[in-house]
Design a protein around this motif. Structure first.
Motif, short mmCIF file in Angstrom:
data_model
loop_
_atom_site.label_atom_id
_atom_site.label_comp_id
_atom_site.label_asym_id
_atom_site.label_seq_id
_atom_site.Cartn_x
_atom_site.Cartn_y
_atom_site.Cartn_z
N THR A 206 9.91 2.75 15.27
CA THR A 206 9.17 4.05 15.90
C THR A 206 7.79 4.32 15.61
O THR A 206 6.96 4.30 16.53
N ALA A 207 7.50 4.47 14.41
CA ALA A 207 6.27 4.70 13.85
C ALA A 207 5.09 3.55 14.27
O ALA A 207 4.04 3.94 14.86
N LEU A 208 5.65 2.53 14.31
CA LEU A 208 4.70 1.31 14.36
C LEU A 208 4.33 1.39 15.98
O LEU A 208 3.32 1.04 16.66
N GLN A 209 5.38 1.84 16.71
CA GLN A 209 5.37 1.61 18.23
C GLN A 209 4.26 2.80 18.61
O GLN A 209 3.38 2.49 19.54
N ILE A 210 4.15 4.13 17.80
CA ILE A 210 3.23 4.88 18.13
C ILE A 210 1.90 4.61 17.80
O ILE A 210 0.72 4.74 18.34
N LEU A 211 1.66 4.10 16.25
CA LEU A 211 0.49 3.85 15.93
C LEU A 211 -0.28 2.55 16.42
O LEU A 211 -1.38 2.55 16.35
N SER A 212 0.36 1.56 16.99
CA SER A 212 -0.25 0.54 17.16
C SER A 212 -0.96 0.62 18.54
O SER A 212 -1.76 -0.31 18.79
N LYS A 213 -0.90 1.74 19.17
CA LYS A 213 -1.90 1.86 20.47
C LYS A 213 -3.27 2.32 20.12
O LYS A 213 -4.04 2.07 21.08
N SER A 214 -3.43 2.42 18.84
CA SER A 214 -5.02 2.67 18.35
C SER A 214 -5.60 1.51 18.44
O SER A 214 -5.47 0.18 18.11
N GLU A 215 -7.03 1.48 19.46
CA GLU A 215 -7.83 0.40 19.11
C GLU A 215 -8.38 0.07 17.92
O GLU A 215 -8.93 -0.82 17.77
N ASN A 216 -8.36 0.99 16.84
CA ASN A 216 -9.26 0.84 15.80
C ASN A 216 -8.21 0.55 14.60
O ASN A 216 -8.51 0.37 13.41
N GLY A 217 -7.15 0.37 14.92
CA GLY A 217 -6.01 -0.27 14.03
C GLY A 217 -5.28 1.13 13.47
O GLY A 217 -5.47 2.29 13.94
N PHE A 218 -4.40 0.90 12.56
CA PHE A 218 -3.47 1.97 12.07
C PHE A 218 -3.12 1.87 10.47
O PHE A 218 -3.46 0.85 9.99
N PHE A 219 -2.53 3.00 9.91
CA PHE A 219 -2.25 3.03 8.36
C PHE A 219 -0.97 3.72 8.51
O PHE A 219 -0.67 4.65 8.94
N LEU A 220 0.18 2.88 7.92
CA LEU A 220 1.57 3.42 7.81
C LEU A 220 2.05 3.41 6.43
O LEU A 220 1.72 2.22 5.75
N MET A 221 2.57 4.21 5.99
CA MET A 221 3.29 4.17 4.56
C MET A 221 4.82 4.36 4.70
O MET A 221 5.29 5.39 5.58
N ALA A 222 5.73 3.64 4.58
CA ALA A 222 7.03 3.71 4.79
C ALA A 222 7.75 3.74 3.15
O ALA A 222 7.60 2.66 2.35
N LYS A 223 8.60 4.74 2.97
CA LYS A 223 9.06 5.02 1.71
C LYS A 223 10.72 4.83 1.63
O LYS A 223 11.36 5.44 2.47
N GLY A 224 11.19 4.07 0.92
CA GLY A 224 12.59 4.01 0.75
C GLY A 224 13.02 4.81 -0.72
O GLY A 224 13.16 4.34 -1.67
N GLY A 225 13.13 5.92 -0.55
CA GLY A 225 13.19 7.01 -1.38
C GLY A 225 14.83 6.99 -2.10
O GLY A 225 14.77 7.44 -3.47
N SER A 226 15.74 6.65 -1.44
CA SER A 226 17.14 6.75 -1.89
C SER A 226 17.53 5.77 -3.06
O SER A 226 18.45 5.67 -3.70
N ILE A 227 16.52 4.68 -3.07
CA ILE A 227 16.81 3.59 -4.25
C ILE A 227 16.75 4.39 -5.76
O ILE A 227 17.69 4.32 -6.26
N ASP A 228 15.54 5.46 -5.83
CA ASP A 228 15.63 6.00 -7.03
C ASP A 228 16.89 7.00 -7.18
O ASP A 228 17.15 7.41 -8.38
#
Length: 532
Positions: free
Chosen positions: A315-337
């Protein structure tokens, strides 16, 4: 020459004469060091013609506590010894040194601040360099409240859309390192901030009220309780006393909505999976998703009303990818720790698998949109755990099974153990003068509820000090090729995306000693000018 005695006093600090400290590993030091590392990496050269290409988009995946043994065990768990996880197929692999300025073994706050700012810092601090220590409140006083800039700040300044998703609290250390400055990672809501630090803004407020937090297009995860003042009904729903409880009457969700409404932006506030499914990502500019009061449930307990890490990432990629200048996304798998802290290896492997599914889904979408070659993908960890892989189990044996029997106490042991950690079970019992270790096979070692045996018992799990792997693909991915400081990540990513301090490329690296000598020379010249 009134200034020269002062200059003489400064000389030991610059050149390390006598017992004086040679340098402070502050922002100046680490920025210079990062530039020198980057210059060296650029001299190595890359493959597949990637050297001259820069990244329009950046996606960073953080597996919290996902050390080398976690990756190995998950690979065997899901694919067997010869298999590979999605990110293990990336063409470029390096190692990151995870120590912090003051500790050999880091926590998530200092580790992710290093990765996102390019500056290593002290333990349990977020967004403030080594001149700031735990519970230091001087940074809260205006106008001296100046923190470190992050990859999110640089991406926004470059006109990119930014966001993050996590199955931890959105105010937890890793996401907070993208947007907050605080001398205590636990100050997630106002009730956690001590009375003597009244001028210090809690992490939740920084996310909603300050930059770069207020500019994120996508924010999704857990931790609703830090954003909405408590009600009696809400308190009854919470069993975890560690959840930060907002007590100042503020409703930061409402504040977020008011801010987006005032800008005439389209927005959605999400609380469950149905909200995500029903949302039109094409017409939505801003998303705030809070799916639990505290930490989101682990995958084995998650029901369909709570979105998976994979779904949030998509969902985040679908929102962010609309930018003509590109995007930055951080995805965290927190429950491993979280699983490692409970000495529950199977759950840690399941959560690592969930992170890998999010990576795989990301690659699928980027291919579909024909932007994979424009996107730098980075998969790494903030720190390791104390998980170990032991004995000589037969090939094909379950990684969660029994490795063999000790030749000393003749009691069986599992392949996966923890050197130090939490154990709810009585591992050792005394029989006369002998101490007997419990046979783990009296339990089902393959079950989600099984906790591994530990060498040293603690109230909660302890982190490991191992180097962690960094896997990359895409433009400038070859810059990760050897053993790097963890702070190098921000420098390499910023250079790859031509943003922040590297928007005009790599300027001549300035060493720390050169900088200090320059400052010293400037001081002496000023002294001479005013005395003559």
């Amino acid at each position: 020459m009134r200034c020269l005695p002062i200059a003489a006093l400064l000389l030991p600090l610059v050149f390390g004469v006598g017992s004086a400290t040679v340098y402070v590993e502050d922002a100046l030091f680490w920025k210079a060091y990062g530039k020198s590392e980057l210059r060296e990496a650029l001299g190595v050269g890359g493959g597949a013609g990637e050297n001259a290409k820069f990244a329009k988009n950046v996606v960073i995946f953080i597996g919290d506590g996902m050390g080398p043994n976690t990756v190995t065990a998950t690979r065997i768990y899901k694919h067997g010894e010869r298999g590979q996880l999605t990110f293990e197929k990336f063409p470029h692999v390096g190692l990151l040194k995870t120590y912090s300025v003051d500790k050999q073994v880091s926590d998530a706050a200092s580790a992710t601040t290093a990765m996102f700012t390019g500056v290593k810092i002290n333990q349990k601090v977020i967004g403030l360099d080594a001149n700031h220590h735990l519970n230091d409140i001087v940074h809260c006083e205006e106008p001296t409240r100046i923190g470190l800039e992050t990859l999110a700040t640089w991406a926004q300044e470059a006109g990119k859309h930014t966001g993050f998703v996590t199955n931890s609290r959105i105010t937890d250390a890793t996401p907070a390192a993208l947007y907050a400055q605080t001398s205590n990672r636990k100050w997630e809501c106002n009730a956690a901030v001590p009375s003597h630090a009244v001028h210090c803004k809690d992490i939740a407020r920084q996310l909603i009220e300050d930059e770069p937090g207020r500019n994120f297009k996508v924010i999704m995860g857990g931790g609703r309780q830090s954003f909405v003042a408590n009600t009696t009904a809400t308190l009854k729903e919470i069993n975890d006393k560690r959840v930060c409880r907002r007590t100042d009457g503020k409703n930061l969700v409402d504040d977020w909505i008011k801010d987006k409404s005032s800008k005439h932006s389209s927005y959605r506030y999400l609380t469950n999976t149905n909200d995500i499914v029903s949302m039109n990502t094409e017409t939505t500019d801003y998303v705030l998703g809070l799916f639990s009061h505290g930490w989101m449930p682990m995958e084995y307990r998650r029901d369909k009303s709570i979105p998976s890490l994979e779904k949030m990432t998509e969902t985040a990629l679908q929102i962010l990818s609309k930018s003509e200048n590109g995007f930055f996304l951080m995805a965290k798998g927190g429950s491993i720790d979280l699983a490692h802290h409970r000495s529950m290896a199977r759950l840690a492997l399941d959560e690592t698998w969930e992170l890998d599914k999010a990576v795989n889904r990301t690659i699928h979408l980027l291919k579909l949109w024909n932007v994979l070659d424009d996107t730098l993908l980075v998969v790494t960890s903030d720190h390791a755990s104390t998980l170990s892989i032991n004995g000589y189990p037969d090939r094909g044996n379950s990684i969660l099974g029994v490795a063999g029997k000790s030749q000393v106490d003749y009691v069986k042991y599992t392949t996966l153990l923890y050197a130090i950690g939490y154990s709810p079970k009585q591992i050792y019992t005394r029989q006369g003068k002998e101490v007997i270790r419990q046979d783990p096979t009296v339990f089902n070692t393959l079950s989600t509820g099984f906790t591994q045996q530990v060498g040293i018992m603690e109230e909660t799990g302890i982190h490991g000090g191992n180097d962690v792997a960094v896997y990359t693909r895409g433009p400038m991915g070859h810059l990760f090729h050897s053993t790097h400081e963890q702070s190098y990540v921000a420098h390499a990513v910023a250079y790859a995306a031509k943003m922040g301090p590297y928007q005009n490329g790599l300027n001549k690296a300035t060493s720390v000693i050169f900088t200090k000598c320059y400052l010293m020379l400037t001081f002496v010249v000023i002294c001479i000018f005013f005395n003559y």
